[in-house]
Design a protein around this motif. Structure first.
Motif, PDB file in Angstrom:
ATOM      1  N   LYS A   1       0.828  -1.203   0.000  1.00  0.00           N
ATOM      2  CA  LYS A   1       0.000   0.000   0.000  1.00  0.00           C
ATOM      3  C   LYS A   1       0.869   1.263   0.000  1.00  0.00           C
ATOM      4  N   SER A   2       2.041   1.175   0.650  1.00  0.00           N
ATOM      5  CA  SER A   2       2.947   2.327   0.729  1.00  0.00           C
ATOM      6  C   SER A   2       3.665   2.590  -0.580  1.00  0.00           C
ATOM      7  N   GLY A   3       3.767   1.563  -1.447  1.00  0.00           N
ATOM      8  CA  GLY A   3       4.393   1.767  -2.752  1.00  0.00           C
ATOM      9  C   GLY A   3       5.611   0.894  -2.968  1.00  0.00           C
ATOM     10  N   ASP A   4       5.901   0.631  -4.247  1.00  0.00           N
ATOM     11  CA  ASP A   4       6.989  -0.284  -4.602  1.00  0.00           C
ATOM     12  C   ASP A   4       8.355   0.198  -4.140  1.00  0.00           C
ATOM     13  N   GLU A   5       8.579   1.499  -4.098  1.00  0.00           N
ATOM     14  CA  GLU A   5       9.894   2.033  -3.714  1.00  0.00           C
ATOM     15  C   GLU A   5       9.889   2.605  -2.297  1.00  0.00           C
ATOM     16  N   SER A   6       8.834   2.338  -1.543  1.00  0.00           N
ATOM     17  CA  SER A   6       8.698   2.932  -0.213  1.00  0.00           C
ATOM     18  C   SER A   6       9.695   2.330   0.778  1.00  0.00           C
ATOM     19  N   ARG A   7       9.912   3.034   1.880  1.00  0.00           N
ATOM     20  CA  ARG A   7      10.796   2.527   2.938  1.00  0.00           C
ATOM     21  C   ARG A   7      10.230   1.243   3.532  1.00  0.00           C
ATOM     22  N   GLU A   8       8.874   1.140   3.543  1.00  0.00           N
ATOM     23  CA  GLU A   8       8.237  -0.068   4.066  1.00  0.00           C
ATOM     24  C   GLU A   8       8.527  -1.277   3.177  1.00  0.00           C
ATOM     25  N   MET A   9       8.463  -1.082   1.849  1.00  0.00           N
ATOM     26  CA  MET A   9       8.757  -2.188   0.935  1.00  0.00           C
ATOM     27  C   MET A   9      10.230  -2.592   1.024  1.00  0.00           C
ATOM     28  N   GLN A  10      11.102  -1.612   1.167  1.00  0.00           N
ATOM     29  CA  GLN A  10      12.520  -1.932   1.299  1.00  0.00           C
ATOM     30  C   GLN A  10      12.784  -2.711   2.589  1.00  0.00           C
ATOM     31  N   GLU A  11      12.068  -2.382   3.628  1.00  0.00           N
ATOM     32  CA  GLU A  11      12.237  -3.143   4.878  1.00  0.00           C
ATOM     33  C   GLU A  11      11.727  -4.572   4.720  1.00  0.00           C
ATOM     34  N   GLU A  12      10.640  -4.762   3.989  1.00  0.00           N
ATOM     35  CA  GLU A  12      10.152  -6.117   3.745  1.00  0.00           C
ATOM     36  C   GLU A  12      11.192  -6.936   2.978  1.00  0.00           C
TER      37      GLU A  12
END
Length: 634
Positions: free
Chosen positions: A580-591
């Protein structure tokens, strides 16, 4: 030193680092702990005739204890020259010595979660006419934690909330909450660091004194630091050329929810004249797993510049250690993984050599049920912040009561735990009658109550008598000896109050060992002993003969011969929130870093799996499988 003979060039350069700030970017399985330990041991040996000490900060008492054991084998005299501890334990020690500047006495209490909620409820009730928009103590607690770990000045609190009035009310609550903590001579986990940072900032002479004592400062797992911890570090080592030795890996930052951030590594480079040494050599994982890890993590843009890829230092076995399993749904996945795992156990593999990892506990619970149906013993780690068995609730709450002698809520906790232990209901009113006759001394009243009751065995009466007389160590030893005997005699009877006791009793013993053994632990003042107990991890270790079921966060710092990573589907790993935060978001990078950490726990084999449906909803395989090259574009 002999241990350095096997070091590679990068490890050797780090171990022989002398003065100035160094960042050791150490990938998983790179031998960072051995390198750090060797460096500390060398400093101690070379400074035999000097009086400086070395401070080593890490994040868990277990890690500190293991490093201490390694260090003392290399240099026995390091015991009095090196302080190996956690951020929280170090800050607690400083506040114990200097907290009087805040009105804290050395025996301040460290609160548990329920006690924090209780204080917030009392503040909300006290200011109910003002705090009209803050009604849930539990929800407000999360905001308090955020303010503490970000060292938020009181004046700035209101600006963090969109609604101006809610912001003003949160500011009022925050200020009053901190006041109540000090009035009651207690702190919570977050305010320990908050108050210590404030103390060192406001008392520069104290910071200067600590810098004189601790000429060298080392930090392990730096990537996990939040802002308040970094501020503490800056107070201890403020100079750009200070003797700061940092060990970390920005590819393993998986605690952003607790304030960790890739930006902290960049902040280091701004604050210090930093030299960086990388340890890309991986001695843990098979080459095929290292290849997957490199392919995956390169998709993260928020990494240290010029970061080298991991380099496998293990020879390939010839057989591919990586396997990908696909299932119709989450239930079939749990059953299929359990069968696959059970087959591996039939090949002379020990249960403790296997770990099942997942992003969420829910998936692990399904696997645990499936393993149980196949008669495979497993352990699902659940974090605990306090003891839950009746005997240890009684011992810890009685010790707390001995410190304050009078506290209605604490007295109620003690009598409830005692009632559970001896199968007789002791009411608060009954204790209050004794207390009134003894000038409000509820500990002495507890002793009188227990002495009068035929339901309380003589051993417990003797134990509480020792506590009333101020001999807390005698109380703890005698009470636990009694409970040990009763638990042993009734272990086959399934008495509910003892169901967790055996596990928690071993945990108690491990805490005592971490403190330094019985002699050292019980020589502490009661207040300091209780502080050590409060800071200790209460999560039990897994039984030796069981398969470990762990969240990825719980697996951090561990390694296993055989790793199963389940739930590799979109909305599971990566999570729905990160998508939901986006493909390049900090949340996706943490995943993505979560996945990186999980697969690099592997020593021999890595088995990954996904289902086509979760909770009845169709899901596509995780993008991370494509990024690792295990599947084509979806």
């Amino acid at each position: 030193m002999d241990d350095q003979k096997t070091f590679n060039a990068n490890q050797l350069a780090a171990a022989q680092w002398d003065r100035g700030p160094l960042l050791l970017l150490a990938g998983p399985g790179s031998g960072k702990t051995a390198t750090l330990t060797a460096r500390v041991a060398r400093l101690v040996e070379q400074g035999r005739d000097e009086s400086f000490r070395i401070l080593c900060l890490t994040f868990t008492r277990k890690a500190a204890a293991e490093m201490r054991e390694r260090l003392l084998k290399l240099v026995p005299e390091a015991r009095d020259r090196v302080l190996l501890t956690t951020f929280h334990a170090f800050a607690t020690d400083i506040l114990r010595q200097h907290g009087s500047h805040f009105g804290l006495s050395p025996d301040f209490e460290i609160l548990e979660e329920a006690e924090r909620v209780g204080i917030l409820k009392s503040v909300l009730e006290e200011k109910s006419d003002v705090l009209t928009r803050l009604v849930s103590a539990e929800k407000v607690l999360k905001a308090i934690d955020f303010l503490l770990r970000n060292v938020t000045p009181d004046a700035n609190v209101s600006t963090l909330v969109k609604d101006a009035e809610t912001g003003r009310q949160l500011q009022t609550l925050f200020v009053r909450y901190k006041e109540v903590l000090k009035e009651r001579n207690c702190l919570d986990y977050g305010s320990i660091l908050y108050c210590c940072e404030e103390l060192l900032r406001q008392r520069p002479r104290l910071s200067a004194q600590l810098r004189t004592v601790y000429r060298y400062v080392c930090v392990d797992e730096f990537q996990d630091t939040n802002l308040v911890q970094y501020r503490l570090l800056r107070a201890l080592v403020p100079d750009k050329d200070g003797n700061l030795f940092i060990v970390g890996d920005d590819d393993q930052i998986i605690y952003q929810w607790n304030g960790a951030s890739p930006a902290r590594v960049r902040q280091l480079e701004q604050d210090y004249e930093l030299t960086t040494i990388q340890l890309p050599e991986n001695y843990r994982c098979p080459p095929e797993v290292v290849e997957l890890a490199n392919a995956l993590i390169m998709h993260n843009g928020d990494r240290a510049p010029h970061k080298k890829p991991l380099r496998s230092m293990k020879a390939g076995s010839g057989a591919n250690p990586v396997e990908l399993l696909a299932f119709e749904d989450d239930q079939k996945e749990a059953e299929g993984v359990a069968k696959h795992l059970a087959t591996r156990l039939n090949d002379a593999v020990e249960p403790s050599d296997i770990a099942v990892l997942a992003r969420s506990t829910k998936l692990l619970e399904r696997v645990q049920v499936a393993l149980s149906e196949l008669s495979v013993r497993s352990h699902l780690q659940r974090r605990k912040s306090q003891f839950e068995s009746a005997p240890l609730r009684f011992v810890t709450s009685a010790l707390k009561l001995a410190l304050v002698r009078s506290d209605d809520e604490l007295a109620a906790t003690v009598t409830k735990a005692l009632s559970d232990c001896v199968d007789q209901d002791f009411s608060d009113d009954y204790l209050a009658q004794f207390s009134a006759a003894l000038n409000g001394d509820q500990l002495e009243a507890l002793g009188a109550l227990m002495a009068e009751s035929a339901a309380v065995p003589a051993e417990l009466q003797t134990a509480i008598s020792a506590l009333v007389k101020g001999r807390y160590a005698d109380f703890a030893k005698a009470a636990l000896a009694y409970f040990d005997r009763v638990e042993h005699a009734t272990e086959d009877n399934g008495k509910e109050q003892y169901t967790e006791y055996a596990t928690e009793r071993m945990l108690w013993q491990s805490i005592i060992r971490e403190i330094g053994g019985e002699e050292e632990a019980y020589s502490l003042s009661l207040g300091q002993f209780l502080q050590e107990l409060a800071l200790a991890n209460k999560t039990p270790e897994a039984p030796a003969n069981s398969v470990r079921c762990l969240t990825i966060h719980g697996s951090k710092g561990l390694e296993f011969p055989h790793v199963y990573l389940i739930g590799l589907a979109e909305d599971q790993l990566p999570s729905f929130q990160s998508k939901k935060s986006g493909d390049e978001s900090r949340e996706m990078q943490e995943e993505r870093r979560n996945c990186f950490v999980a697969i690099t726990r592997t020593i021999e084999t890595l088995t990954m799996s996904y289902g086509k449906r979760y909770n009845g909803w169709a899901k596509t395989p995780s993008r991370f499988l494509t990024e690792m090259g295990l599947m084509g574009p979806l």
